[in-house]
Design an enzyme around this catalytic site. Structure first.
Site, PDB file in Angstrom:
ATOM      1  N   LYS A  99       0.858  -1.180   0.000  1.00  0.00           N
ATOM      2  CA  LYS A  99       0.000   0.000   0.000  1.00  0.00           C
ATOM      3  C   LYS A  99       0.899   1.236   0.000  1.00  0.00           C
ATOM      4  CE  LYS A  99      -3.989   1.713   2.730  1.00  0.00           C
ATOM      5  NZ  LYS A  99      -4.828   1.420   3.919  1.00  0.00           N
ATOM      6  N   SER A 174      -9.739   1.289   2.917  1.00  0.00           N
ATOM      7  CA  SER A 174      -8.903   2.133   2.105  1.00  0.00           C
ATOM      8  C   SER A 174      -7.824   1.385   1.311  1.00  0.00           C
ATOM      9  CB  SER A 174      -8.195   3.153   2.996  1.00  0.00           C
ATOM     10  OG  SER A 174      -7.337   2.504   3.906  1.00  0.00           O
ATOM     11  N   SER A 198      -9.941  -1.268   6.973  1.00  0.00           N
ATOM     12  CA  SER A 198      -9.337  -1.009   5.660  1.00  0.00           C
ATOM     13  C   SER A 198      -8.590  -2.174   5.030  1.00  0.00           C
ATOM     14  CB  SER A 198      -8.388   0.192   5.752  1.00  0.00           C
ATOM     15  OG  SER A 198      -9.129   1.388   5.794  1.00  0.00           O
TER      16      SER A 198
END
Lengths: 542, 103, 525
Positions: A99, A174, A198
């Site tokens: 990420k 997310s 997330s």
């Protein structure tokens, strides 16, 4: 774009369909090289990213360097004999995605924000060091909601990510880029972070496995912070075992994170039981089913799949009892005070002084701060900074922040009671809905926040939570959430493995994400184009 | 709980050093009030005797020995800064002392 | 400017009708090798700009703090030394505000539970002892340094992050001080305490000790507090006293003139001798403190605290009392020695080596400080560990009557200049006590100075002193001066006794030597 890039067929493209364990076996036997594996994944990711937008940066050069190094290590281990080969970490030579809030020395780290455009981290995050140490091949950085604030990846400053199961839908968030990349076979495993759901929610929406470890299990050093007391780093994989291997590589005490716990990381993570053993292990396990998690607004198809999964576990010998987590309904409100409050401080450093673009005329530092931050942050981030600043401000601290911290105590106590009563884990839905269309919830922040109603209490209590796929509703994946007491990751993963084993023959397990083919079609709109269309349509109806 | 006025929103934006347009301020006034309404649910809980939880991990006394280690090369310290001169980071002339009053 | 001069002129009679209420806030740098939350070196003074900076103290995305144990222990040391209450558990808070010298946009500090609370420090002032209550002492991280500059015609500030994240101890008093002198004395005594317990070098010039004052005035007899004004930029103890004295006058003049005072922060301008407005506080700061989630709480185990307490040295107040009451030193000498850590170390070394306290004190407050302040002696030769044994030997020789005081001083000077051992140097300076030897020299001197002999015989007693001087000169100061004088008088048929105020001791002791005032300086033969 000039014409169609042919989708390569044959052996190399097939490598992308393999998991960590299978790739590792081929690598150790010398049947493929890490360089081949990296190239196969890189080419697929590069080719399909236009339509998926899962990646913000793909670093071909760094990946091939790492793969070459992995090949040297593998060759040396092969020369040294079977013991040396067995000592290699299963991630050696395996491509992974990070990420884009994980610091990689010399590389970009945008956290999905314009305010970090051009920033190059001068240091490695702890988990980056760990991944390098075990020989994983970092392919690149994945898309995310800006500063991990969001449940759809639509709040990325670099455009939304599509869901491989339906390209006009969100992958969740997310960590949507990581989840979509794993679901679309760009990498077998990836790293996400989970502050309120997330990792688990996008895992659920993309039909893969995602684990949010116990707070303190994985060092946060080098991970761009959202809400420090809630953030945890965790793995995505297409199987429970693959997620377990990635967790094993990154977990453990780091002296640079004062909240990183001195708790040992079990090697059993690398040897989860096979189908037979996993099903045996399940018999007699006591699992709790919290009635409050079947929330109003939950889609019937989602509830049906979750209840079927629970029934399957029960049929396989698990003992399921309904329990109450009475403060669940207060989770959302308290979370949306605590997380923004911490975020309002964590995001104060983005001022354009030491890094990132600086806006303004250079005459008044306060004016420059305001412009830099006002234009550098997106709407959702500004909303949360405003909320958090307000909740901490003079005269409101007790009513909001302190109150939320007290409610946090009650939420944690709910979980403590269940585990003290002897339950090994809680089974629950991960998300109340399947993947929703791009743009559907952008206009209503509160509706978006409800996506995390079943996951954020787990962060408030600091517990580990695993999401495993449990079937489809209307052709879209549904996730089953398994929640355990602190440091029970191994139990949760065994439980997830057992659920995989008892549903190994389920027809839905053989289905691939439905829109994979469209990813190779140059006529496929980009996710940003799709979102713009959705917004235009919504504006027309309004 | 009391609703946020437009002036409150402007005050908070200043505290947070966020430059917001008139449109943004108006939208935030609506949105923040909508979100604060959701918080009202918390008032139903009597938490007078409940201690707050700031951290879930039960650690204490995580200290390190006072041993110096390496710093970054100066080029790395400055590499990401927008404005640099003579190994310093340059900012607009700061004439006033720090101010956290939000006015 | 005009207000200030006006205040100075108008103040004097009005001052008597007012009382100042003063609180002091000190920031000092605990003595550590590394910064508070990262491992960058903490000795930023004089380092090239931005050379002691890492991702943590630069506040880059993703960094986390790790607490320096020694910094915590220094604050605990201070807490114990001021008799403060130490909490069983403390924690860290974020203090939020935006400023270019604060990289994270918040300072990790302590708000609700300081490491030490409710202590006190007693200081001596010209009006007697003053007890200053200390409200709290806590630990926090320092900010970066801003330098104002002109860059090609553009007014800018330059940021150097070397100081960013260095440990900082904040020590805040109750408003117990009433005079500018009291404020200076408190700051001096606190510096001495910090140095004595090794918590900080507390050098004001190097920014390791920064003093800020909150000053208000009120009519005498009133119990209400006046408008509080904060004064910064006082860079020496002298400027602390001057700035506060000036500020008291300014406030009184303003009140007398019917001008309202505003709550504000003022800076001290040392050159112009006045305070100026730095910042007007129109409303209260809103720092939005909340518990620092990146650091676990700190539990101060009683055993940990006890270990620190055991290691505490004797504190200045106790040491002064012991020197005065047990060793019998004059209070002024005790204060001079205790006020100077090197002098104290030397004095203690002398005591340990068996030197008589009063003689040791005289040597330390006299010759030692004179040589040190002279600045020409290499520092290592003045180091107590090295100088102590040598000086003790010298004192012993004087005590044993084998050296005259004058020669002992000459030997010390020679030792400090060339480094040769006292023992070696003293060999050439043994005192001549032998009567026959002295009489032989006296005879030679008398024969060579017939005029002086005649003067003595005609009753000019000061001529005796001249002759004694000639004997001393002839013996390079080694002759026992008292015996030489006795021999001269006896040869010239004079009775002993009529020595007056300039007796033989004058030959041994210079008139500017403070030790001359103390009869304990010269052992009786």
């Amino acid at each position: 774009m000039s014409g169609i890039r042919p989708a390569p067929s044959g052996a190399d493209e097939e490598l992308t369909r393999l998991g960590v364990g299978e790739l590792g076996a081929l690598l150790r036997r010398g049947e493929v090289t890490a360089t081949q594996v990296a190239l196969a994944h890189l080419e697929r990711a590069e080719r399909q990213n236009r339509a998926l937008n899962a990646w913000l940066h793909l670093d071909r050069e760094a990946a091939l360097t790492a793969a070459g190094e992995a090949d040297r290590r593998l060759a040396e281990a092969r020369r040294s004999g079977s013991e040396a080969l067995a000592a290699c970490h299963p991630l050696l030579g395996i491509p992974v995605g990070l990420k884009d809030l994980v610091s990689v020395r010399g590389g970009p780290c945008t956290a999905g924000s314009r305010i970090l455009a051009g920033y190059r981290a001068p240091y490695d995050a702890h988990i980056t060091e760990r991944l390098r140490a075990v020989g994983a091949v970092i392919l690149g950085k994945t898309n995310m909601d800006e500063f991990a604030m969001g449940s759809s990846t639509e709040h990325s400053a670099y455009g939304p990510t599509a869901n491989p199961w339906a390209l006009d839908r969100v992958p969740g968030g997310s960590s949507g880029g990581s989840a979509a990349a794993v679901a679309a076979y760009h990498v077998p495993a990836a790293i996400g972070t989970d502050t309120g759901g997330s990792i688990r929610q996008p895992a659920s929406l993309c039909g893969i496995v995602g684990l949010k470890p116990t707070y303190g299990r994985v060092s946060r050093y080098g991970i761009v912070a959202f809400a420090s007391s809630l953030d945890q780093i965790g793995p995505f994989g297409r199987s429970v075992a693959d997620a377990a291997v990635l967790l094993h590589a990154v977990a453990g005490r780091d002296e640079r994170d004062s909240t990183s716990a001195p708790v040992s990381v079990p090697d059993e993570l690398l040897a989860l039981p096979d189908d037979g053993g996993a099903a045996d292990w399940l018999r007699g396990r006591r699992l709790a089913l919290p009635r409050e998690y079947f929330v109003p607004g939950m889609e019937p198809g989602v509830e049906a799949r979750v209840r079927e999964a629970v029934a399957a576990l029960e049929a396989a010998g698990a003992v399921i009892e309904e329990v109450s987590l009475p403060h669940t309904e207060y989770g959302l409100a308290s979370y949306y005070i605590v997380a923004p409050a911490e975020a309002s401080a964590n995001l104060a450093r983005y001022d354009g002084v030491r890094f990132g673009p600086r806006l303004g005329d250079g005459r008044d530092y306060v004016a420059d701060y305001k412009r830099t931050r006002g234009e550098g942050f997106g709407a959702e981030v500004k909303r949360r900074i405003m909320l958090g600043t307000y909740a901490l401000s003079a005269g409101y601290y007790d009513a909001y922040y302190l109150k939320a911290q007290k409610v946090r105590t009650l939420i944690k106590a709910d979980f403590d009671r269940v585990f003290a009563a002897g339950f090994e884990a809680i089974v629950a839905p991960t998300s109340p809905t399947v993947a929703f269309p791009l743009g559907a919830k952008l206009a209503d922040p509160v509706a978006m926040y409800l996506s995390d109603a079943c996951t954020l209490p787990v962060n408030m209590a600091g517990l580990p939570g695993l999401s495993v796929p449990c079937g489809l509703s209307e052709g879209l994946p549904v996730g089953l959430q398994l929640i355990g007491p602190p440091w029970s990751e191994l139990t949760l993963l065994r439980l997830g493995r057992a659920y995989e084993a008892i549903t190994a023959d389920a027809p839905w397990r053989r289905l691939e994400p439905s829109d994979l083919a469209a990813l190779d079609d140059p006529a496929t709109p980009t996710p940003a184009e799709r979102l713009a269309l959705a917004r235009a349509a919504a504006a027309a109806t309004a | 709980m009391a609703a946020l006025s437009r002036a409150d929103v402007e005050h908070v934006a200043h505290l947070a050093r966020l430059g917001l347009s008139e449109d943004e301020l108006s939208r935030l006034e609506t949105e923040l009030n909508h979100i604060l309404e959701q918080y009202a649910v918390l008032a139903r809980l009597d938490t007078d005797v409940i201690p707050p939880t700031a951290q879930t991990i039960e650690l204490e006394n995580i200290l390190r020995d006072d041993e110096p280690g390496p710093s970054l090369p100066v080029t790395d310290v400055l590499a990401n800064a927008a404005d640099v001169a003579d190994d310093f980071i340059v900012v607009p002339a700061i004439l006033a002392a720090p101010d956290a009053t939000g006015r | 400017m005009t207000v200030a001069t006006g205040a100075r002129r108008a103040a004097s009679p009005a001052l008597e009708r007012y009382e100042a209420v003063i609180g002091i806030e000190v920031h000092c740098q605990p003595k550590t090798a590394s910064k508070l939350f990262c491992r960058c070196r903490a000795d930023y003074d004089g380092a090239p700009p931005n050379s002691l900076v890492c991702p943590v103290c630069l506040g880059l995305p993703g960094v986390l703090p790790v607490l320096n144990r020694r910094a915590v222990e220094h604050v605990l040391r201070v807490g114990l030394a001021i008799g403060a209450t130490i909490p069983a558990v403390t924690r860290w808070d974020r203090k939020n505000y935006f400023y270019p010298d604060l990289p994270k946009g918040y300072q990790i500090s302590q708000y609700q539970i300081p490491l030490a609370a409710d202590g006190r420090l007693v200081v001596e002032t010209s009006e007697g002892p003053l007890t200053v209550r200390i409200r709290r002492a806590h630990l926090e991280e320092d900010t970066a340094k801003l330098v104002h500059a002109d860059l090609d015609g553009r007014a800018v500030s330059l940021v150097d992050f070397n100081r960013s994240g260095a440990p900082l101890m904040e020590i805040v008093t109750e408003p117990d001080i009433r005079t500018a002198e009291g404020a200076r004395r408190y700051a001096e005594e606190l510096q001495l305490l910090l140095r004595t317990i090794g918590a900080s070098d507390a050098d004001m010039e190097r920014g390791q000790l920064r003093v800020e004052a909150n000053v208000s005035v009120r009519p005498r007899g009133s119990t209400e507090l006046g408008t509080r004004i904060e004064i910064k930029n006082m860079n020496s103890f002298r400027s602390v006293e001057r700035a506060i004295a000036h500020e008291i006058e300014r406030q009184v003049a303003a009140l007398e003139a019917g001008e309202p005072l505003r709550q504000e922060t003022r800076g001290w301008d040392e050159n112009r001798g006045l305070t100026y407005v730095m910042r007007v506080k129109e409303s209260e700061d809103d720092y939005r403190y909340f518990p620092e989630p990146d650091l676990p709480p700190l539990r101060i185990d009683p055993a940990w605290l006890e270990a620190i307490r055991t290691e505490l040295p004797e504190l200045p107040a106790a040491r002064r009392a012991r020197y005065r009451d047990v060793l019998g030193l004059p209070p002024a000498d005790a204060a001079v020695i205790v006020g100077d850590l090197e002098a104290t170390a030397l004095f203690e070394t002398l005591l340990a080596a068996g030197s008589p306290p009063k003689a040791a004190a005289n040597w330390v407050t006299g010759e030692y400080l004179r040589h040190r302040k002279g600045g020409s002696v290499p520092a290592e030769r003045l180091a107590p560990a090295r100088l102590g044994p040598e000086l003790a030997r010298l004192i012993a020789l004087v005590e044993a009557g084998r050296l005259t005081l004058a020669n002992a001083k000459a030997i010390l000077a020679a030792h400090l200049e060339g480094g040769e051992a006292v023992e070696t140097l003293a060999a050439g300076y043994e005192r001549i006590d032998d009567a026959a030897a002295i009489e032989r020299i006296v005879d030679e001197v008398l024969a060579a100075n017939p005029a002086a002999v005649a003067d003595v015989r005609s009753g000019k007693d000061q001529a005796v002193r001249f002759l004694v001087g000639q004997v001393m000169k002839a013996t390079r100061g080694q002759a026992n001066a008292a015996r030489a004088e006795a021999a001269i008088r006896s040869r010239l048929g004079q009775a002993d006794g009529a020595q007056g105020p300039t007796g033989p001791a004058a030959a041994d002791q210079g008139p500017t030597d403070p030790a001359a005032a103390d009869p304990g300086a010269e052992p009786s033969p």
